[in-house]
Design an enzyme around this catalytic site. Structure first.
Site, PDB file in Angstrom:
ATOM      1  N   LEU A  95       0.834  -1.216   0.000  1.00 46.98           N
ATOM      2  CA  LEU A  95       0.000   0.000   0.000  1.00 46.98           C
ATOM      3  C   LEU A  95       0.864   1.260   0.000  1.00 46.98           C
ATOM      4  O   LEU A  95       1.931   1.302   0.612  1.00 46.98           O
ATOM      5  CB  LEU A  95      -0.895  -0.010   1.239  1.00 46.98           C
ATOM      6  CG  LEU A  95      -2.012  -1.061   1.202  1.00 46.98           C
ATOM      7  CD1 LEU A  95      -2.582  -1.280   2.592  1.00 46.98           C
ATOM      8  CD2 LEU A  95      -3.102  -0.673   0.214  1.00 46.98           C
ATOM      9  N   HIS A 111       0.107 -11.381   9.632  1.00 46.17           N
ATOM     10  CA  HIS A 111       1.362 -11.814   9.002  1.00 46.17           C
ATOM     11  C   HIS A 111       1.749 -13.174   9.589  1.00 46.17           C
ATOM     12  O   HIS A 111       1.698 -13.356  10.807  1.00 46.17           O
ATOM     13  CB  HIS A 111       2.455 -10.774   9.282  1.00 46.17           C
ATOM     14  CG  HIS A 111       3.750 -11.107   8.632  1.00 46.17           C
ATOM     15  ND1 HIS A 111       3.955 -10.953   7.268  1.00 46.17           N
ATOM     16  CD2 HIS A 111       4.905 -11.612   9.130  1.00 46.17           C
ATOM     17  CE1 HIS A 111       5.184 -11.351   6.972  1.00 46.17           C
ATOM     18  NE2 HIS A 111       5.777 -11.750   8.075  1.00 46.17           N
TER      19      HIS A 111
HETATM   20  C1  GRF Z   1      -2.105 -15.700   5.300  1.00 47.21           C
HETATM   21  O1  GRF Z   1      -1.104 -16.611   5.574  1.00 47.21           O
HETATM   22  C2  GRF Z   1      -1.783 -14.359   5.906  1.00 47.21           C
HETATM   23  O2  GRF Z   1      -1.032 -14.453   7.074  1.00 47.21           O
HETATM   24  C3  GRF Z   1      -0.957 -13.705   4.838  1.00 47.21           C
HETATM   25  O3  GRF Z   1      -1.530 -14.126   3.614  1.00 47.21           O
HETATM   26  C4  GRF Z   1      -2.184 -15.371   3.814  1.00 47.21           C
HETATM   27  C5  GRF Z   1      -3.595 -15.182   3.338  1.00 47.21           C
HETATM   28  O4  GRF Z   1      -4.335 -16.371   3.333  1.00 47.21           O
HETATM   29  N1  GRF Z   1      -0.930 -12.264   5.008  1.00 47.21           N
HETATM   30  P1  GRF Z   1      -5.906 -16.339   3.136  1.00 47.21           P
HETATM   31  O5  GRF Z   1      -6.179 -15.657   1.786  1.00 47.21           O
HETATM   32  O6  GRF Z   1      -6.497 -15.572   4.272  1.00 47.21           O
HETATM   33  O7  GRF Z   1      -6.318 -17.767   3.104  1.00 47.21           O
END
Ligand code: GRF
Length: 191
Positions: A95, A111
């Site tokens: 972003l 994260h």
């Molecule tokens: C997750 O592992 C999250 O921590 C990261 O991206 C992934 C997204 O997975 N930021 P989802 O689309 O929510 O299944």
């Protein structure tokens, strides 16, 4: 109870988004999903949200002159819906500073590492390569510097003998699905 209105930004499958939607269906949960925005038109999470009767929008960056005008469109969509808190849930674009400062303190991300360890990509591989005894996930406020904002909540999971990137990813993802709604609840209740 006045519920916190959430805007969710995704790029893919949306399993964290789904966990948030499911939490919001609980009568006592202090938040509701106002709109889901994806930068990818074919994101599985968009269909999922639509099937849950949630307002969805595909906002295609390619249709805008630059990043600022693309992100201004997202700000305008969320503002029109009265969004109080934006949750990034697998949103795979960095972003711009303008968007981040506009939503400062109202923009959070999940994260898949125990921040401040392993900012950026390949978090599970890096945790395994380092011989860590545990891995985990973090919900944090978004600031211009990647994966660096104030930590809101964290969950750790043990790294066991024979752990692989895939098994660790699954284990951490399961923890993410509990942590993200819990962090949103904490924020809503603190207001
Ligand atoms: C997750 O592992 C999250 O921590 C990261 O991206 C992934 C997204 O997975 N930021 P989802 O689309 O929510 O299944």
């Amino acid at each position: 109870m006045k519920k916190l209105k959430l805007g969710i930004m995704i790029s893919g499958r949306g399993s964290n988004m789904r966990a948030i939607i499911e939490a919001c269906r609980l009568p006592d949960f202090p938040a509701e999903v106002a709109m889901v925005v994806s930068n990818k038109g074919d994101a599985a999470g968009l269909i999922l949200a639509h099937n849950c009767s949630i307002e969805t929008r595909h906002v295609d960056a390619k249709k805008f002159a630059d990043k600022d005008s693309y992100e201004a469109e997202i700000t305008s969509l969320f503002s029109d819906m009265g969004v109080d808190l934006i949750c990034l849930a697998g949103y795979m674009r960095i972003l711009g500073d303008g968007f981040v400062s506009h939503w400062q303190g109202k923009l959070i991300n999940i994260h898949p590492s125990l921040l401040p360890k392993y900012k950026g990509l390949d978090t599970h591989q890096r945790a395994l390569d380092s011989g860590d005894a545990e891995a985990g996930c973090t919900v944090h406020y978004v600031v211009p510097e990647l994966d660096s904002g104030e930590i809101i909540a964290q969950t750790s999971v043990p790294i066991e003998d024979g752990e692989t990137v895939d098994s660790l990813r699954q284990k951490v993802l399961t923890a993410e699905h509990k942590l993200y709604p819990a962090a949103i609840k904490m924020i809503a209740e603190a207001l």
